[in-house]
Every structure is written in C-alpha cells, then in structure tokens.
Design an enzyme around this catalytic site. Structure first.
Site, short mmCIF file in Angstrom:
data_model
loop_
_atom_site.label_atom_id
_atom_site.label_comp_id
_atom_site.label_asym_id
_atom_site.label_seq_id
_atom_site.Cartn_x
_atom_site.Cartn_y
_atom_site.Cartn_z
NE ARG A 50 -3.78 -2.12 2.50
CZ ARG A 50 -4.66 -2.31 3.49
NH1 ARG A 50 -4.63 -1.50 4.54
NH2 ARG A 50 -5.54 -3.29 3.44
CG ASP A 52 2.25 6.21 2.61
OD1 ASP A 52 1.28 5.48 2.87
OD2 ASP A 52 3.23 6.34 3.36
CE1 TYR A 111 7.87 0.77 -1.45
CE2 TYR A 111 8.60 -1.21 -0.30
CZ TYR A 111 7.58 -0.38 -0.74
OH TYR A 111 6.27 -0.71 -0.46
NE ARG A 198 7.55 9.50 2.85
CZ ARG A 198 6.34 9.98 3.17
NH1 ARG A 198 5.28 9.19 3.10
NH2 ARG A 198 6.21 11.22 3.57
#
Length: 249
Positions: A50, A52, A111, A198
């Site tokens: 999911r 952001d 990522y 992040r």
C-alpha cells in the site's frame, strides 16, 4: 474463478496512494474502474504493497479474480485502454494459481529512494526526487546505514498509524550510492512498516549532513521511540521497484 496477476507502473503524484479512497483518486480505484469498464464486473484488485500518496511504482504487483476466462494479453490491453489518461499502466498480465496472493505470497519487496543533492531545483523531475540543496556524504550514509541491516525492532522508524502487528522486521539490504548529483538508496526486505523507508532515509539525511554518525543512528534504532527518528523524507522520492515471489508461483 480465474485469477490474474498484473505488474503495474504508476506515477503517484496525482493519487492519494494505492488504497481505494472515498474522497480522492487512488491507484487501486483506477484499476478497479478500468476492469469494470472492460468486463462489466466489480472486482477488488489486491496489491502487494500500500504505497502512500505521492509514492511511485515501477513494479507493483496485484491480483484479481474474474468470473470468466480472458486472454491475459487482452486483459492487459483493455485495462490500459480504460485507464487513460490516469498515470497508471499494466506492464504484464498472466494467469495465476488460485492460491497466489499478491501481498501474502511475496517473499521480498524492493524500494528505491532518489535524492537530488544540488543547489539548483529540479524542473522535469520535481515530483520524482527529494530535492535537497545541500551537499550530502553518500559514503558516510552508506556506512551508517549498515547498522540497520538485520532483525530489529523498528519502532523508531514506524508511523504512528501503522497497523502492523509487530514492529520487528528483518532488513536485508540498505545500499546508498551516488550517481553524479543524485543519491540513490536501495532497500530490500520481506515486508516493511508504514513509513519505514522514508523514516530511515530522513535519518540518513542527518548522517549525510554531518549532524549524525553511525552511533547516533544506532542509538535512534535502539531507542524504539518515534521521537528519536529524523525528519521523514518526502514521498515523491520513493519507488516500489520490484516484488519477489517463490519460483512456483
């Protein structure tokens, strides 16, 4: 019911994130509407992660079921047709085993985070990099990042609204590299906490600026306290690049 597996690319700038929203555009919602226009069926598209609001994907994976058999090539082409002009595209579509689950079957997620470290602001890529008009020491960032590798309680790097049952995760890779004016951070794990990547990048920025060192980063990790985290990095620099599955799926 035939199950289909799709690999998706999207620019997350104009979306509130992956998950369907009642009050705005989402990637999941755009895909479900495209399937409905193509087949007349209301389906749920289940994603591997999911992402952001503002986060992008080069290799998001999802699955959905249809009540009848369709040629995968036709499914891909039809969905892409009905997605326009949304900034989402289905790169691949294939029949999947009935027990394939885009989220639960995944064994690794990868990522990439992009930082533009230069005085001049970006123009063409302003929504696709985190612009920091300062000099960052990528070598120091990489050396410090290695303290985060392994099996840890990542509460410090976990968003307050995270719904994961446990803050304990195993980080397999955290590589910081410089390519000219761009710093690229590649991260791999089986799964991540909400905002974990992040949050780690934001703390590594402090290392790159010389405000923290490896000991400070380790102390932040060991604190298991969200207040010990550095400022969270901007969503626009983050990309879900790949999701891995067992070879038999």
């Amino acid at each position: 019911m035939p199950r289909y597996r799709i690999t998706i690319e999207y620019d997350g700038t104009s979306f509130l994130g992956w998950q369907r929203q009642a009050d705005g555009a989402s990637v999941q919602g755009a895909l479900e509407e495209a399937v409905r226009r193509f087949t007349g069926e209301t389906v749920t598209v289940h994603g591997a992660g999911r992402t952001d609001s503002g986060v992008h994907a080069l290799g998001q994976v999802a699955h959905f079921d249809l009540p009848k058999e369709w040629e995968p090539f036709r499914v891909r082409e039809a969905i892409n047709y009905h997605l326009r002009p949304a900034t989402v595209a289905v790169l691949e579509c294939a029949r999947a085993p009935d027990d394939f689950d885009a989220r639960r079957s995944a064994v690794a997620r990868h990522y990439r985070y992009r930082i533009l470290s230069r005085r001049a602001p970006p123009t063409l890529e302003r929504d696709h990099v985190w612009w920091l008009p300062i000099e960052l020491d990528a070598d120091a960032m990489h050396a410090a990042a290695q303290v985060l590798i392994g099996h840890h309680d990542f509460t410090t790097f976990r968003a307050s609204q995270c719904q994961a049952k446990s803050p304990v995760k195993t980080l397999d890779r955290l590589q910081v590299s410089r390519y000219g004016e761009e710093i690229v951070i590649d991260v791999s794990a089986r799964s991540f906490l909400h905002n974990q990547v992040r949050s780690m990048v934001g703390s590594l920025r402090l290392v790159g600026e010389g405000k923290w060192n490896a000991r400070d980063l380790k102390a932040a990790l060991d604190a298991c306290d969200r207040a010990a985290c550095g400022p969270v990095a901007a969503a626009r620099g983050l990309y879900l690049t790949r999701v891995d599955y067992p070879s038999w799926l």
